[in-house]
Design a protein around this motif. Sequence first.
Motif, PDB file in Angstrom:
ATOM      1  N   ALA A  17       0.701  -1.341   0.075  1.00 33.46           N
ATOM      2  CA  ALA A  17      -0.120   0.035  -0.006  1.00 33.46           C
ATOM      3  C   ALA A  17       0.774   1.313  -0.067  1.00 33.46           C
ATOM      4  N   ALA A  18       2.127   1.266   0.759  1.00 33.69           N
ATOM      5  CA  ALA A  18       2.776   2.442   0.709  1.00 33.69           C
ATOM      6  C   ALA A  18       3.645   2.840  -0.476  1.00 33.69           C
ATOM      7  N   VAL A  19       4.088   1.536  -1.171  1.00 38.24           N
ATOM      8  CA  VAL A  19       4.401   1.588  -2.532  1.00 38.24           C
ATOM      9  C   VAL A  19       3.428   2.240  -3.558  1.00 38.24           C
ATOM     10  N   LEU A  20       2.189   1.579  -3.865  1.00 42.94           N
ATOM     11  CA  LEU A  20       1.353   2.028  -4.494  1.00 42.94           C
ATOM     12  C   LEU A  20       0.753   3.290  -4.279  1.00 42.94           C
ATOM     13  N   ALA A  21       0.388   3.752  -3.077  1.00 44.99           N
ATOM     14  CA  ALA A  21       0.030   5.113  -2.572  1.00 44.99           C
ATOM     15  C   ALA A  21       1.042   6.146  -3.087  1.00 44.99           C
ATOM     16  N   SER A  22       2.330   5.794  -2.972  1.00 39.14           N
ATOM     17  CA  SER A  22       3.307   6.823  -3.416  1.00 39.14           C
ATOM     18  C   SER A  22       2.936   6.967  -4.855  1.00 39.14           C
ATOM     19  N   PHE A  23       3.196   5.796  -5.746  1.00 41.19           N
ATOM     20  CA  PHE A  23       2.730   5.916  -7.035  1.00 41.19           C
ATOM     21  C   PHE A  23       1.575   6.848  -7.481  1.00 41.19           C
ATOM     22  N   ALA A  24       0.409   6.604  -6.532  1.00 38.87           N
ATOM     23  CA  ALA A  24      -0.876   7.012  -6.844  1.00 38.87           C
ATOM     24  C   ALA A  24      -0.718   8.868  -6.724  1.00 38.87           C
ATOM     25  N   LEU A  25       0.078   9.087  -5.605  1.00 40.28           N
ATOM     26  CA  LEU A  25       0.231  10.583  -5.419  1.00 40.28           C
ATOM     27  C   LEU A  25       0.984  10.922  -6.446  1.00 40.28           C
ATOM     28  N   TYR A  26       2.120  10.456  -6.909  1.00 37.48           N
ATOM     29  CA  TYR A  26       2.978  11.071  -7.775  1.00 37.48           C
ATOM     30  C   TYR A  26       1.897  11.199  -9.189  1.00 37.48           C
ATOM     31  N   THR A  27       1.188  10.249  -9.456  1.00 32.40           N
ATOM     32  CA  THR A  27       0.408  10.420 -10.715  1.00 32.40           C
ATOM     33  C   THR A  27      -0.877  11.049 -10.549  1.00 32.40           C
ATOM     34  N   ARG A  28      -0.827  11.738  -9.268  1.00 32.47           N
ATOM     35  CA  ARG A  28      -2.216  12.409  -8.862  1.00 32.47           C
ATOM     36  C   ARG A  28      -3.638  11.747  -9.148  1.00 32.47           C
ATOM     37  N   GLN A  29      -3.394  10.249  -8.299  1.00 34.03           N
ATOM     38  CA  GLN A  29      -4.631   9.426  -8.491  1.00 34.03           C
ATOM     39  C   GLN A  29      -5.110   9.424  -6.893  1.00 34.03           C
ATOM     40  N   PRO A  30      -6.352   9.058  -6.667  1.00 32.95           N
ATOM     41  CA  PRO A  30      -6.839   8.900  -5.214  1.00 32.95           C
ATOM     42  C   PRO A  30      -6.203   7.587  -4.356  1.00 32.95           C
ATOM     43  N   LEU A  31      -6.077   7.608  -3.107  1.00 29.66           N
ATOM     44  CA  LEU A  31      -5.289   6.693  -2.441  1.00 29.66           C
ATOM     45  C   LEU A  31      -6.304   5.118  -2.398  1.00 29.66           C
ATOM     46  N   LEU A  32      -7.668   5.725  -2.409  1.00 27.60           N
ATOM     47  CA  LEU A  32      -8.643   4.459  -2.395  1.00 27.60           C
ATOM     48  C   LEU A  32      -8.223   3.524  -3.437  1.00 27.60           C
ATOM     49  N   VAL A  33      -7.892   4.231  -4.658  1.00 24.21           N
ATOM     50  CA  VAL A  33      -7.741   3.230  -5.842  1.00 24.21           C
ATOM     51  C   VAL A  33      -6.504   2.343  -5.785  1.00 24.21           C
ATOM     52  N   ALA A  34      -5.637   3.030  -5.178  1.00 26.28           N
ATOM     53  CA  ALA A  34      -4.357   2.148  -4.778  1.00 26.28           C
ATOM     54  C   ALA A  34      -4.631   0.823  -4.041  1.00 26.28           C
ATOM     55  N   TYR A  35      -5.414   0.999  -2.884  1.00 25.64           N
ATOM     56  CA  TYR A  35      -5.684  -0.025  -2.142  1.00 25.64           C
ATOM     57  C   TYR A  35      -6.628  -1.112  -2.669  1.00 25.64           C
ATOM     58  N   ILE A  36      -7.538  -0.680  -3.608  1.00 29.21           N
ATOM     59  CA  ILE A  36      -8.509  -1.721  -4.242  1.00 29.21           C
ATOM     60  C   ILE A  36      -7.439  -2.558  -5.039  1.00 29.21           C
ATOM     61  N   VAL A  37      -6.657  -1.773  -5.913  1.00 27.91           N
ATOM     62  CA  VAL A  37      -5.930  -2.422  -6.983  1.00 27.91           C
ATOM     63  C   VAL A  37      -4.831  -3.233  -6.347  1.00 27.91           C
ATOM     64  N   LEU A  38      -4.247  -2.833  -5.207  1.00 28.13           N
ATOM     65  CA  LEU A  38      -3.351  -3.749  -4.454  1.00 28.13           C
ATOM     66  C   LEU A  38      -4.296  -5.117  -4.016  1.00 28.13           C
ATOM     67  N   GLY A  39      -5.383  -5.011  -3.387  1.00 19.87           N
ATOM     68  CA  GLY A  39      -6.340  -6.207  -3.210  1.00 19.87           C
ATOM     69  C   GLY A  39      -6.352  -7.058  -4.123  1.00 19.87           C
ATOM     70  N   ALA A  40      -6.676  -6.687  -5.580  1.00 21.03           N
ATOM     71  CA  ALA A  40      -6.839  -7.370  -6.814  1.00 21.03           C
ATOM     72  C   ALA A  40      -5.541  -8.090  -7.217  1.00 21.03           C
ATOM     73  N   LEU A  41      -4.420  -7.475  -6.937  1.00 30.94           N
ATOM     74  CA  LEU A  41      -3.178  -7.747  -7.593  1.00 30.94           C
ATOM     75  C   LEU A  41      -2.802  -9.111  -6.392  1.00 30.94           C
ATOM     76  N   LEU A  42      -3.039  -8.792  -5.152  1.00 28.17           N
ATOM     77  CA  LEU A  42      -2.242  -9.775  -4.122  1.00 28.17           C
ATOM     78  C   LEU A  42      -3.144 -10.650  -3.563  1.00 28.17           C
ATOM     79  N   GLY A  43      -4.706 -10.691  -4.205  1.00 27.13           N
ATOM     80  CA  GLY A  43      -5.613 -11.739  -3.716  1.00 27.13           C
ATOM     81  C   GLY A  43      -5.562 -12.879  -4.253  1.00 27.13           C
ATOM     82  N   PRO A  44      -6.646 -13.964  -4.016  1.00 30.04           N
ATOM     83  CA  PRO A  44      -6.314 -15.262  -4.460  1.00 30.04           C
ATOM     84  C   PRO A  44      -6.582 -15.571  -5.818  1.00 30.04           C
ATOM     85  N   THR A  45      -7.083 -14.479  -6.622  1.00 31.49           N
ATOM     86  CA  THR A  45      -7.170 -14.792  -7.999  1.00 31.49           C
ATOM     87  C   THR A  45      -6.214 -13.679  -8.853  1.00 31.49           C
ATOM     88  N   GLY A  46      -5.490 -12.948  -8.200  1.00 35.94           N
ATOM     89  CA  GLY A  46      -4.164 -12.263  -8.517  1.00 35.94           C
ATOM     90  C   GLY A  46      -2.929 -13.165  -8.506  1.00 35.94           C
TER      91      GLY A  46
END
Length: 388
Positions: A17-46
Motif C-alpha cells: 500500500a505504501a508503494v502503490l500510494a506513493s505511485f498514486a500520489l505522484y500520478t495524482r490518483q486517489p489513494l482508495l484506488v491504490a488499496y483496491i488495485v493492490l487487493g486485486a493484485l495480491l488476492g487469491p485470483t491475482g
Amino acid sequence: MPEHSLFTSFFLIFSGAAVLASFALYTRQPLLVAYIVLGALLGPTGFAAVNDTSLLSDIAHIGIIFLLFLLGLDMQPSHLLHMLKKATLVALISSMLFLALGYVITLAFGFTHIEALVVGSAMMFSSTIIGIKLLPTTVLHHKHTGELVVGLLLLQDVIAILVLLLLNSGGGESPGLGFLKSMLALPTLVVAAWAAVRYIILPLLTRFDRFHEYIFLVAIGWCLGMAEAAEFAGLSAEMGAFIGGVTLATSPISQYIATSLKPLRDFFLILFFFSVGASFNLGLLGEILIPAVVMTLAILVFKPLVFRGLLARISENSDTGWEIGFRLGQISEFSLLIAYLAFASQLIGTQASHLIQATAILSFLLSTYIVIFRYPTPIAIKDSLRRD
C-alpha cells in the motif's frame, strides 16, 4: 491462519500500500484506488500472495465500525433529528427508483426476476465509507451539505438493514418474529445507550480525565460494545457504533476521542479497501464486464439526477443537489453484503453476485475520481480543493 502467515499478509498489504500510494500520489490518483488495485493484485485470483481474505475482511469490518462511531461523535442529536425528518422522503423515493433501475438493467441482460430484484436492491444504497471519507471535516461540522449527506446515508442504512433482515428470513424459526425483534431493538438500544452514557460512561471519564490512555480504552470499549449489542439485537454493528458515538457527542470530551481514534480507523479502512479488491474473482470478469460497466455508468448518471431532482423539491438549491448526488453516486458496502448473503441463500448465482461486486468496485473508483476533481475533500488532487 497461522500467526506468521498473518504477519506476512500484513507486511505485504501495508508495504504494498505504501508503494502503490506513493505511485498514486505522484500520478495524482486517489489513494482508495491504490488499496483496491493492490487487493486485486495480491488476492487469491491475482498473485495469490494473500489467500485468507475472509479473515482480513472481518478485521477490516472494524474500520467501518470506527468510521461510524467517529461520525456519531461529530453529530449533535438535535441537528441529526432535524435532518433525518427532512431527508426521509428523499431517501425512500430515491431508493425505490434505484431499485427499479437495477432491476430493469439486470433483467435486460438475461438474469432471472429474483436475481434482478436482488441486484436492484443492492443498487439502492450509497457507500457510507466513500461518502464520509470524502467529506472534509469542516463540511461535516459546519455545512448543510454534510448534514444532508449524513442524514441520507443513515436512512439508507436503515433500509439496508430491513433488506438484510428479509434475506435472512429465508430460513429459521419465524421470519416475522425476527423482524419485529429488530424493529423494537432500535429504540431500546438508543434509550439504553443514552442511560449508560449519562450514568456510567461520562461520570467515569470526568473522574479519570487526566489519564488519556484510560479515555482511549473506554472509547474503544464503548464503540465495540455498542456494535456487539446491536448485532445481538438483530441490527447492524455499524448502527450500534453510530448510536454509541451520537450518545457521546454532547460531551466536551467527544472531540478528543474523535482525534485519538482517527489513526486506528485509517489502519482498518486500508484493510477494508484491500479486502474489497482481493475478494473479487478476476476469472469471472469477462462474463460480467459489460453488464457491470452498463450498471456502473447508469448509477453514476442516474443517482446525481435523482438526488438533484428530489432535493430541489425540499427547497435545496441546484448546486447542493448536484454535489450530494455526486458524493452519493456509487453503491454501498451493504451491496456487497447483500451479494454474499443472497448467494449463500442460493437466491442468486455466481454471475449475479459478481455483477454486484464488480459494480461496487467500479462505482467506488469512478465516483471517487469525480468527487476529488470537483469538490472539496481531504484527498483532493488540487490544492484549492483539499480540505481536512
